[in-house]
Design a protein around this motif. Sequence first.
Motif, PDB file in Angstrom:
ATOM      1  N   ASP A  76      -7.720  20.925 -23.300  1.00 45.98           N
ATOM      2  CA  ASP A  76      -7.013  22.168 -23.558  1.00 45.98           C
ATOM      3  C   ASP A  76      -5.697  22.163 -22.785  1.00 45.98           C
ATOM      4  O   ASP A  76      -5.406  21.249 -22.008  1.00 45.98           O
ATOM      5  CB  ASP A  76      -7.910  23.370 -23.234  1.00 45.98           C
ATOM      6  N   VAL A  82      -3.764  31.724 -18.576  1.00 44.50           N
ATOM      7  CA  VAL A  82      -2.977  32.818 -19.150  1.00 44.50           C
ATOM      8  C   VAL A  82      -3.291  34.153 -18.477  1.00 44.50           C
ATOM      9  O   VAL A  82      -2.395  34.818 -17.951  1.00 44.50           O
ATOM     10  CB  VAL A  82      -3.161  32.881 -20.678  1.00 44.50           C
ATOM     11  N   THR A  93      -6.993  27.154 -20.341  1.00 44.54           N
ATOM     12  CA  THR A  93      -5.851  27.921 -20.838  1.00 44.54           C
ATOM     13  C   THR A  93      -6.159  29.385 -21.117  1.00 44.54           C
ATOM     14  O   THR A  93      -5.720  30.277 -20.400  1.00 44.54           O
ATOM     15  CB  THR A  93      -5.297  27.248 -22.104  1.00 44.54           C
ATOM     16  N   ALA A  94      -6.900  29.659 -22.212  1.00 42.80           N
ATOM     17  CA  ALA A  94      -7.151  31.040 -22.614  1.00 42.80           C
ATOM     18  C   ALA A  94      -8.027  31.771 -21.611  1.00 42.80           C
ATOM     19  O   ALA A  94      -7.918  32.986 -21.432  1.00 42.80           O
ATOM     20  CB  ALA A  94      -7.798  31.070 -23.996  1.00 42.80           C
ATOM     21  N   LYS A 127     -10.225  32.622 -26.869  1.00 44.07           N
ATOM     22  CA  LYS A 127      -9.212  32.514 -27.923  1.00 44.07           C
ATOM     23  C   LYS A 127      -9.566  33.475 -29.056  1.00 44.07           C
ATOM     24  O   LYS A 127     -10.693  33.969 -29.162  1.00 44.07           O
ATOM     25  CB  LYS A 127      -9.097  31.075 -28.416  1.00 44.07           C
ATOM     26  N   TYR A 150     -15.469  28.653 -24.559  1.00 44.76           N
ATOM     27  CA  TYR A 150     -15.131  29.876 -25.296  1.00 44.76           C
ATOM     28  C   TYR A 150     -16.364  30.709 -25.631  1.00 44.76           C
ATOM     29  O   TYR A 150     -16.457  31.893 -25.290  1.00 44.76           O
ATOM     30  CB  TYR A 150     -14.423  29.522 -26.610  1.00 44.76           C
ATOM     31  N   PHE A 183     -12.227  36.430 -21.454  1.00 50.10           N
ATOM     32  CA  PHE A 183     -10.927  35.840 -21.786  1.00 50.10           C
ATOM     33  C   PHE A 183     -11.176  34.595 -22.637  1.00 50.10           C
ATOM     34  O   PHE A 183     -11.677  33.579 -22.132  1.00 50.10           O
ATOM     35  CB  PHE A 183     -10.166  35.500 -20.518  1.00 50.10           C
ATOM     36  N   HIS A 217      -2.276  40.313 -28.023  1.00 53.34           N
ATOM     37  CA  HIS A 217      -2.776  39.092 -27.364  1.00 53.34           C
ATOM     38  C   HIS A 217      -2.114  38.933 -26.002  1.00 53.34           C
ATOM     39  O   HIS A 217      -1.127  39.617 -25.696  1.00 53.34           O
ATOM     40  CB  HIS A 217      -2.501  37.857 -28.232  1.00 53.34           C
ATOM     41  N   TYR A 264       4.476  28.525 -22.166  1.00 55.01           N
ATOM     42  CA  TYR A 264       3.214  28.187 -21.514  1.00 55.01           C
ATOM     43  C   TYR A 264       3.449  27.297 -20.290  1.00 55.01           C
ATOM     44  O   TYR A 264       2.815  27.480 -19.244  1.00 55.01           O
ATOM     45  CB  TYR A 264       2.269  27.491 -22.498  1.00 55.01           C
ATOM     46  N   ALA A 313      -4.489  33.540 -26.873  1.00 53.91           N
ATOM     47  CA  ALA A 313      -5.384  33.905 -25.776  1.00 53.91           C
ATOM     48  C   ALA A 313      -5.536  35.419 -25.791  1.00 53.91           C
ATOM     49  O   ALA A 313      -4.539  36.162 -25.815  1.00 53.91           O
ATOM     50  CB  ALA A 313      -4.793  33.449 -24.449  1.00 53.91           C
ATOM     51  N   HIS A 334     -14.857  33.984 -17.875  1.00 51.76           N
ATOM     52  CA  HIS A 334     -13.788  33.016 -18.128  1.00 51.76           C
ATOM     53  C   HIS A 334     -14.363  31.742 -18.730  1.00 51.76           C
ATOM     54  O   HIS A 334     -15.478  31.341 -18.385  1.00 51.76           O
ATOM     55  CB  HIS A 334     -13.073  32.662 -16.818  1.00 51.76           C
TER      56      HIS A 334
END
Length: 694
Positions: free
Chosen positions: A396, A466, A461-462, A544, A526, A542, A589, A664, A433, A455
């Motif tokens: 990621d 972020v 990332t997402a 996607k 995720y 958090f 988002h 990013y 995200a 998380h």
Amino acid sequence: MNLLLSSLLLGCLATALAAPADVKVRWCLKSEAEKKKCDDLVAKAPQFTCVLREGSEACIKAIKAGEADAITLDGGDIYKAGLANYDLHPIVAEDYGKDSDTCYYAVAVAKKGTGFGLKDLRGKKTCHTGLGKSAGWNIPIGTLLSQGQIVWGGIDDETIEKAVSEFFMASCVPGASAYPKLCQLCKGDCSRSHKEPYYDYAGAFQCLKDGVGEVAFVKHLTVPASEKAGYELLCKDGSRKSIDEYAECHLARVPAHAVVSRKDPELATRIWESLEKVKQDFNLFSSEGYPAQNLIFKDSTKKLVQLPKSTDSFLYLGAEYMSTIRALKKDVISDPVSKAVRWCAVGHAETKKCDEWSINSDEGDGRPKIECAQGASVDECIKKIMRKEADAMAMDGGEVYSAGKCGLVPVMVEQYESEKCSTPGESASSYYAVAVVRKGSGLTWGGLRGKKSCHTGLGRTAGWNVPMGLIHNSTGDCDFSKYFSASCAPGAEKDSPLCALCAGSGKAVGDDDKCKPSAEEQYYGYAGAFRCLVEGGGDVAFVKHTIVLENSDGQGAPWAKALKSEDFELLCPSGPTPTAPVRSHLSCHLAKVPAHAVMTRPEIKSTVVSVLQDQQSKFGTSSSSSFKMFQSEGGKNLLFKDSTKCLQKVPEGTSFKAFLGPEYYASMSSLRQCASSVSDLEQACTFHSCQQKV
């Protein structure tokens, strides 16, 4: 008698306790000239003692055997010292000042007005610092190989030394005594020591200065200021520039020389403290008054810098320099007939899928196109890829950032829209995200402090970079464990509040998988973060933007089948409303972020792309095979994201910074202001400015 025995025992105990203070740092020297300087050092600093051996390799062996403790080596020797049979680690680096820091430029120097360029070296007479040394051998010979000037088929045909001796008319390459033409210009015994007058930087330059050779391969600080006007640099494009224009005209920028020792934190600390203490009384960086230059340390060194504790030789040298060395050692590169790519899997579930992939990738000749390696974490996989113990894996954005900082490059990217798979050059996928909460919770983006958070994983990332980047921008506080009352952020310290909500593998007792950044932790990734919101007590997840829809309304794993997507909503950091339906991710988002990318070493980019293109034609979404690359059993998003429709080639020459995009990349760089967000691996990889190819 008892009193006497007690006194003796107390005396022995006192001696034993005092011993560490008396333990000396045994410095290994390669020549009598170095030994003389070391003896003078010992006179000022009795915490050192001197061990003389015949050359760098003998010193490496002595340190491995415990007969010595430390030596300063150049990149080529650091590579050798780090191999499994020695396993020595760099602990302190030379720093050459403002324009160089812990790196230097490898350059080709010729007398002014001699007329030839770097592309005209066939048949020339050359001066080298030593066989296997960075500026004098690895970089220039690697450059000439990559330019196609030296043609070499590998050691099955002939040694690289033989190929070089046939390319140049004559040379002085100290250490290459087995090849007479490579020692033809040497003044002494052609040994890789100060017994050879043309050894090392000063020696190679003297070889040029004496008119013996026509070009010298050295570092950018070698030519004395008083003599610069009489010499020029040879640039890779065939032109020439002045000696001071090394930043624009060089062969490569490479890691500085470093002190290496055994992997022993206490010994490393003792060596560093001893060097720091002695610099008040002894000039470590001067060879004035001695019969040679660059003794023990380079004379151009301005100071020494302690390396991050996790540094090993591979991390210190970086992927680019490692590629150069491997180009000169074709004997250690995989059999070119076998185009197998070793995929790095994290955790049991991924390894199981990878093994199935490997079996299916066998084309009937017993040689699979995919082989599997296993790492305990993504960072471990990055290390394995750097060390050539693995070749590639999909990562990621946060992991792409770390891998890019370590010199790996993006070669393929996941595409999540099937219609774009058939369009060459189509823009790469991205995703959003988002922050998901239960509908009607009353939560807002600005009201999350003190709530419970879920998380995908620390550093992802997402799920982390972020949201925590946005939180850091508003609070300025790097202690994220205090912002939420409890969290599950797999990869955090197990006893931290950031692991309080994690479920582990579900075992009743003795669960070692709790908060691990792998599929064994039920709340990892995720779907795991969303599950943490659903059943783990979390207030916000958090993830996607597709995750709620993929795990509700009858979709997803058994735990998600009864969920309704309409029972969840998104938090909007800005906009007309504080929340929005889960399908409103375009307007609500946290950030638009890049798709996952396949990362690999620079030198095998084309092989990885070729194999993956072949594999997805066999096991992609339209395949009739029972094995599917982009489907997971026994877990979610194993090896690739399950929403992947195809892999697309990243445009040639795309850096990891360009791949991630300015927004990013900026958010990642901002988050990296917090020391806690920089992994040990990234610390080691970002130590050198010269390894940052962004």
